[in-house]
Design an enzyme around this catalytic site. Structure first.
Site, mmCIF file in Angstrom:
data_model
loop_
_atom_site.group_PDB
_atom_site.id
_atom_site.type_symbol
_atom_site.label_atom_id
_atom_site.label_comp_id
_atom_site.label_asym_id
_atom_site.label_seq_id
_atom_site.Cartn_x
_atom_site.Cartn_y
_atom_site.Cartn_z
ATOM 1 N N GLU A 58 -0.455 -4.513 4.435
ATOM 2 C CA GLU A 58 0.950 -4.499 4.849
ATOM 3 C C GLU A 58 1.092 -4.567 6.371
ATOM 4 O OE1 GLU A 58 2.120 -0.855 3.036
ATOM 5 O OE2 GLU A 58 1.321 0.395 4.634
ATOM 6 N N HIS A 66 6.184 2.799 -10.114
ATOM 7 C CA HIS A 66 6.237 3.107 -8.678
ATOM 8 C C HIS A 66 7.091 4.338 -8.423
ATOM 9 C CE1 HIS A 66 7.448 2.403 -4.318
ATOM 10 N NE2 HIS A 66 6.158 2.612 -4.311
ATOM 11 N N GLU A 125 7.954 6.346 -5.109
ATOM 12 C CA GLU A 125 7.977 6.730 -3.693
ATOM 13 C C GLU A 125 8.687 8.079 -3.596
ATOM 14 O OE1 GLU A 125 6.674 5.721 -0.738
ATOM 15 O OE2 GLU A 125 7.622 7.577 -0.061
ATOM 16 N N HIS A 145 -0.367 6.266 -2.401
ATOM 17 C CA HIS A 145 -0.285 5.754 -1.032
ATOM 18 C C HIS A 145 0.185 6.876 -0.112
ATOM 19 C CE1 HIS A 145 -0.794 1.218 -1.409
ATOM 20 N NE2 HIS A 145 -1.269 1.769 -2.513
ATOM 21 N N GLU A 164 -4.436 4.627 -0.979
ATOM 22 C CA GLU A 164 -4.377 3.936 0.300
ATOM 23 C C GLU A 164 -5.184 4.784 1.300
ATOM 24 O OE1 GLU A 164 -0.768 1.584 2.569
ATOM 25 O OE2 GLU A 164 -0.501 3.728 2.221
#
Lengths: 683, 683
Positions: B488, B383, B385, B463, B482
């Site tokens: 979510e 991951h 971000e 995403h 995404e």
């Protein structure tokens, strides 16, 4: 994405809660605060982690929540972070100045001022001052930027963070048109891109707010772009090179204005926009003359005449002489003639053909007609349709104005018919560059036209213009303009202007300044009863427009025969002046109705105009605006109670009565109706 | 203004009438025309007074009326006038190619091609070719521009002129968000700015249309901006210097695509987007592996865990070991762990803190956990971000991917949480430059990430990405993304995704490619029955999403305990594959419902998924997609007839029955309901 939205909402709530008290729990410099002379409006400005922010409150209730400030440039550091609030200066101001013409002769400029200095931590020579002026009727602020090299502005970051549940009145800034839309009344959440003046009412019968700008010079006009939840961001019209504004190292923006009022009419009874403009720079402007005009114009809109040559050409010697005679006999000083010049016969909209501003059609003898007009004590009004070709006009305008000056023509209606974003200028090698009606180039073009016209003592009435930002104070020869849907839409618009149109204009477009709406249509169904286009008002409202829609030059737009057929109603148009000692918006709300009282300049008479929206209503008109102790003969032009814009629009009652300032006049406004009243001072 | 609008309308009508027959009364070059292999779709292109134009028809009925083409540049002549159609070339193409993974293994590319050459009259070396490919399911066209100096593109003039009375399904391109809006169903006249894929149905039950783009490389993504009356103009995301695209002297644009279908599902059963992308350039991509994953993620969204450190930190050794065990025991191959790396504790959204892509929190022993996963036959999913800080990520991504490769991590979920237009990159001197998620810089950034990841045999699941334009064909390691409201929003969205959401996604966002929606929530009210956020589907629809929402990697997004509490329903998630031999959209319309049948790749089983909107409906599912003569055991997960997303969402019936291709299965879809069916091949 990670759960961002909830965090954001909490941050907004904290800020909103903090603003009312101007104390603030965030890590930031101490906020600076300035209030209006009456203490009700407070403007707070601070730096939040290096980012400049402001907020506005009325009576300690938030009006504009914490909102960002700043700039992004094509090159160099953005002016939005790393800035400390390093100093403030305050002052106050109160004087009264006189307009050469206007909705009121004397204008009071009473405000408190705060200059908040934002500087880079590492470079106290660089940053900007935010100059804030707070009036009892709202605030204006502008940036005064200090840099070390010219700036190519990509984005101005100014934000107006209003409650999403507000109600808004607006025209879209999207699409091809240039302000000429039917106004929408929606919740603020439904606004996407909107032009200014942008009018809103805060939730729960809260205060009224209007956002606009003042003194737009050498900069791009903005529209408002909603980001989310009532956050409206300034978006500047981009230039053809992608740069919104080419600015010097040091530059000053137009004023960003937020009018605030308890009642909707309070937005109108405010002189913020004019007060934030610079005084007259033209010196003697006695040659800028308010007045009334007729013209060869409506026939083209209802398809009985043409702009171009041919059997129905409107601008002929014969038609013009007749119109000159009609003007002279009925007290008009101007005769507009469109379609007089070469350029109307081809595909001018796509600029396959361009206009000449000196060459008349052979059936229009401009020399002889001008002479004939002078002989009859009137004069022609000039017409310069550019089809948005700015270069063609700039190349010819000097010659065009010189011709007009020589012929005694002192007012020119200009036109910029072209899709939004499709004005054109040509580089030296002939490369076309496309511009917005409210972009920096067009803004400067209009100023060049004003200045060239002033040299020839000519006033400008621009159609399809940039929006008004009060520049008439500085250049009083910008005498009127269009910039919204005018009467012409009732000739061919599908749909035409709805009954709500003028009562909405009063609280939106007309906040910015005069509009050449071209009122006074007496044949309300010029294309027949079943045509989709028609006038959606009563006859009485057409009279009322001369008072409700301010313009120092007003057209009587209909064909002479239609006026001669109704001499009683026509009398009001003959009587009504176009320059005022003072003006008062008495009551109304956007789309509902508007009632104005105005006193003529250089005289004692008063005039009232009322324009109604789609629902009937009763008006009890208190006359306390009249001089105490004086008797007036009130000449009333009222809707008959059975009148209705749709099925009985001509039913009008003309009455006369004696009144004083202690009287009240009661009347009914029918759907789409109106009232026009002249108060003749008798003693 | 002079009476322009009526003239315009007449011109449009003439053009619209002329297109169907490809003859044309206007002064122009002879139009060129190319039709689809089945002859139904016709694309016509011509020059009208030097301006390039195109139109599209289906069965001789206009779909796209005469629409402009071209470019405006910051410098140099615009490429929109003075152009003649000087030549054409035609060809046809029919082949079938194989996807390494996908919604179908074999893709047929069958189209006719026309290259229309537009050249300046005075300079036959300069102009552009319009390369047009017409398939039975729509058209794609792109510009191939020939210039003599680099181009700074300000505007691409491409227009899609559709009937204003069409119905449209769209998300706004205005505001702060990046594609994550609830879809709107409106008349086309109510569209302002809309992202693509943009789906519309022409009036009077006319054909379905979807506008999008394919092969977006080194260019800005577009949104559609309505000008008036159904005229949708391409608007490219501007760069921070005001230039939309910096292009070479010779450049090629992405394909502009117009899918056309008689039935809405025809838009889905089209491979235009993939066919207009270039073949795989990565060579062996056997390391790109479809599969299913679980993770430490939903807990953060329902507020029981945190990304940042502290007592509820999700990414701990203990939590991760438990999740590894759950994955291994239930047939998942991946375990996503968010919040594992340093950077989550400060104000990362405003980039006061930036992320590390190599340093783990002390309570997350990435080495030991990776080893433990390997031991259990599964692996972690990485991951990254970025908080939209492109420079910070580009500086670290090589080290991040190297670390992951060494640890056996072969998929990485990236994230770009930042307001739209607020991605940031830093120049060498530290000056920030702000970018759009779909601007040229971000488009190229994503490609740099893909290429760097491919070097380490890593696949990317982005995403808050740029929209999908089919680049997975060329870079098969872009495995999912995404780019719309995902699950979510059911954890914290106010409002959450409505029941219409997934049946709308199928005909809009999902036309562009795979979506990592993260389906499979079993506790439909994780914040309690009265919370504003909840899942607005039945349990059966949650299962159906594994079939209705295509992604080669699918998450089982809920907490393990919620799956263990419903082992019967969970069995479908354990069974369902994520890679397909073929896929067929069987029936549905946007917002109403969608029914898919898919055959697993490398197996004989079929799967059906049906997702319903807000109104109950009956489905009669013909099974003729099954192999003739074969018997299948159908395992059905159906809404109980009394189920309802709002008040009875868990009522599900699980049934088994023997079927063949001649059977029909009837079932009810309740409001917000769904159906998931596995067909196990028995012989």
């Amino acid at each position: 994405m990670p759960r961002r939205p909830l965090i954001l909402s909490i941050a907004f709530m904290l800020l909103a809660a903090a603003v009312g008290t101007t104390s603030n729990a965030h890590a930031q410099d101490a906020p600076a605060r300035i209030t209006s002379p009456d203490g009700r409006i407070a403007f707070t400005v601070w730096s939040e982690q290096g980012a400049p922010r402001y907020a506005v409150a009325l009576d300690n209730e938030t009006v504009v929540r914490a909102s960002r400030l700043g700039f992004r440039f094509a090159e160099g550091a953005p002016l939005e972070t790393g800035l400390a609030l390093t100093g403030t200066q305050t002052g106050s101001h109160d004087d009264t100045w006189e307009q050469p013409w206007g909705e009121r002769r004397l204008v009071r400029d009473h405000h408190n001022e705060l200059v908040a200095s934002f500087r880079y931590a590492g470079n106290p020579e660089r940053g900007f001052d935010l100059r804030i002026r707070v009036f009892d009727s709202g605030v204006g602020f502008r940036y005064e930027v200090m840099g070390d090299a010219p700036h190519a502005i990509i984005d101005e970051m100014t934000r107006f963070n209003l409650p999403e549940q507000s109600t808004a009145w607006w025209v879209p800034a999207a699409g091809w048109n240039r302000y000429e839309y039917i106004y929408e009344e929606t919740s603020l959440s439904e606004v996407d891109r909107a032009h200014s003046p942008f009018t809103a009412r805060l939730p729960d019968d809260g205060p009224w707010v209007a956002i606009h700008e003042a003194a737009l010079h050498d900069y791009s006009g903005f529209y408002l772009d909603q980001q989310r939840g009532g956050i409206l961001d300034v978006k500047l019209a981009p230039g053809p090179d992608g740069i919104a504004v080419h600015a010097d190292a040091n530059f000053t923006t137009p004023w960003r204005t937020i009018q605030i009022a308890d009642a909707a009419v309070g937005l109108i009874n405010s002189d913020i926009i004019l007060n934030l403009n610079e005084p007259n720079v033209l010196g003697d402007v006695s040659w800028v003359e308010p007045g009334k005009y007729v013209g060869i114009w409506w026939g083209m809109h209802i398809n009985t005449q043409t702009w171009g040559s041919g059997p129905n050409h409107g601008a002929t010697n014969e038609n013009t002489r007749e119109m000159i005679e009609f003007a002279a006999e009925n007290g008009f000083d101007g005769i507009l003639v469109e379609g007089w010049n070469l350029g109307w016969d081809g595909d001018w909209f796509n600029r396959q053909e361009t206009f000449s501003f000196t060459e008349a059609y052979p059936d229009f003898d401009i020399e002889a007609l001008s002479a004939y007009a002078r002989e009859r004590g009137v004069r022609l009004v000039g017409h310069h349709e550019t089809s948005g070709d700015l270069t063609n006009y700039e190349n010819q305008m000097e010659a065009g104005f010189a011709l007009y000056e020589r012929l005694g023509i002192s007012q020119v209606k200009t036109g910029y018919v072209a899709d939004a974003g499709d004005l054109v200028r040509y580089e030296a090698d002939g490369t076309p560059r496309y511009e917005w009606h409210y972009g920096q180039y067009a803004v400067n073009h209009h100023l060049r036209v004003l200045q060239a016209a002033a040299e020839h003592r000519i006033s400008i009435n621009a159609h399809e213009p940039v929006k008004d930002t009060g520049i008439r104070r500085t250049y009083p020869n910008w005498i009127s303009r269009e910039g919204a849907r005018g009467q012409e839409y009732n000739a061919w618009g599908v749909p035409p202007n709805p009954p709500e149109h003028v009562p909405t204009l009063a609280f939106t477009r007309l906040l910015s300044g005069p509009m050449d709406f071209t009122p006074g249509i007496f044949d309300l169904m010029p294309r027949g009863e079943d045509a989709p286009s028609r006038v959606q008002t009563t006859l009485a409202q057409q009279l009322a427009h001369y008072v409700t829609i301010y313009s120092p030059i007003q057209m009587a737009a209909d064909l002479p025969d239609n006026y001669l057929a109704r001499p009683d109603a026509f009398q009001f148009i003959r009587d009504v002046p176009t320059d005022w000692e003072t003006s008062i918006a008495l009551e109304g709300e956007p789309g509902q109705h508007i009632v104005f009282a105005r006193q003529e300049r250089g005289g004692a008479d008063w005039y009232v105009g009322a324009a109604n929206g789609g629902a009937a209503r009763h008006v009890g008109l208190g006359l306390d605006f009249l001089e105490d102790g004086r008797t007036y003969t009130a000449q009333l032009y009222l809707d008959h109670p059975d009148a209705h814009w749709e099925h009985n629009p001509y039913a009008m009652m003309i009455r006369e009565m004696q009144v004083t300032s202690t009287d009240e006049i009661e009347f009914t406004l029918v759907p789409g109706g109106g009232a026009a009243i002249r108060f003749v001072a008798e003693n």
